[in-house]
Write a protein that holds these residues in place. Sequence first.
Motif, PDB file in Angstrom:
ATOM      1  N   PRO A 174      23.923  30.241   1.785  1.00 51.02           N
ATOM      2  CA  PRO A 174      23.842  31.535   1.088  1.00 51.02           C
ATOM      3  C   PRO A 174      22.941  31.525  -0.141  1.00 51.02           C
ATOM      4  O   PRO A 174      22.523  32.586  -0.618  1.00 51.02           O
ATOM      5  N   ILE A 175      22.642  30.337  -0.686  1.00 51.23           N
ATOM      6  CA  ILE A 175      21.891  30.267  -1.937  1.00 51.23           C
ATOM      7  C   ILE A 175      20.486  30.850  -1.740  1.00 51.23           C
ATOM      8  O   ILE A 175      19.740  30.459  -0.831  1.00 51.23           O
ATOM      9  N   GLY A 176      20.154  31.817  -2.601  1.00 52.19           N
ATOM     10  CA  GLY A 176      18.848  32.460  -2.546  1.00 52.19           C
ATOM     11  C   GLY A 176      18.796  33.668  -1.630  1.00 52.19           C
ATOM     12  O   GLY A 176      17.808  34.402  -1.644  1.00 52.19           O
ATOM     13  N   LYS A 177      19.858  33.893  -0.862  1.00 51.33           N
ATOM     14  CA  LYS A 177      19.885  35.052   0.032  1.00 51.33           C
ATOM     15  C   LYS A 177      20.211  36.314  -0.761  1.00 51.33           C
ATOM     16  O   LYS A 177      20.823  36.266  -1.831  1.00 51.33           O
ATOM     17  N   THR A 178      19.808  37.463  -0.232  1.00 47.91           N
ATOM     18  CA  THR A 178      20.053  38.748  -0.897  1.00 47.91           C
ATOM     19  C   THR A 178      21.165  39.492  -0.166  1.00 47.91           C
ATOM     20  O   THR A 178      21.120  39.649   1.062  1.00 47.91           O
TER      21      THR A 178
END
Length: 418
Positions: A174-178
């Motif tokens: 999930p890191i960096g996802k919008t």
Amino acid sequence: MLENIRISFQGIWGHKLRSLLTMLGIIIGIAAIIAIVSTIKGTNEQIKQNLIGSGTNTVNVRLTESGDWDYEMEYGIPSGIPVLDSSTRDELAEIEHVEDATLYMSRTSVDYIYYNSTALQGGELIGADIHYLNTCGYIVNAGRDFQESDYSKYRKVAVMDETAADSLFADENPIGKTIDINGEPFIVIGTIELASQYEYEITSVDEYYEYVYDSASSGLVIIPDTVWNIIAQYDEPQNVKLLADSTDNMSSVGKAAAELLNENVTNTNDIKYRAEDIQETVEEMEQLSSSTNQQLIWIASISLLVGGIGVMNIMLVSVTERTREIGLKKAIGARKNKILAQFLTEAAILTSLGGIIGIITGIILAEVIYKLSGVPVAISIPATVLAFAFSTLIGIVFGFIPSVKAANLDPIVALRYE
């Protein structure tokens, strides 16, 4: 005294079976009391852990209506409740026994958080200051925490727990996802978990359903409070969480915080800040548990009374058997207090040995109860010390009459006794 103790052990060892049968009532009584007290203590500790949860000592102070129901902002902004600022948070953090404090806003059972076409159903959205994660005992297990610049630059960023991450992203990182929160894009900068994970102990069907109901969360998403207005569209009063320095101080911390916050409340709709007094609930449940089990302790104490009567009986028999010995000792100059001390010592040692065996048996019995039923137990050191002292006292009390009888024997009559 040492000579009396030596003679007492010789007498007990010389009549091993009789001594064991005499001690049996003491052993059963002490063992039952130790097992019951251990179960009470273990159950109370379990109640405290189950209610307090992860052990983060976090106190929640929320706006309530009529003192009973949490006020939900979906009903509208209540009048007379000011929006809190950082100076209020600083005042809260200065309350005695408070280690940290945070201001936050929340929405529960939200259904407007999306990643692509996947929705987070029934999750919780929190808008909080930078102190929230530390106060609530969260640590970052991937990505990063909020930074001061996220707040000062009004960045639309978010962190979430693993439940929310699994629901929205499945096997993706999930890191960096919008993600989309109420139509606004937010970048996921980190995932979090509680620093102290706690496994709820389930011992009954009712506790199972309670656990399933309480833990049926669909995840937690946290954003900076400076961008909360983008989601909610208006300013609103915050709730408060405080980190107490110990479990015992949670009640006092919560009450002090509620009093401070209510000083500026001017509404007439009976909407006030109220602390969740979990410790009070714990104490009420502990009292209920203890009052129920105290009846069992009284029942177990009856066997101590029976054991004491048995000690008195066997000591009277011992006095009768040793009448000539007592007469001989008196004839060569033994005083009444020496004879009295000898028989009292023997009675006290007899019941003390019973007490020691009873304590060991009680500890073993408590462990057996835990293994068979799963009921938590915790050995109480004060209870074991008190049990030993009480068993010795029984010997002195119930051995007094036989000892007095022995001390008052007429030496001439005693020497002629067949």
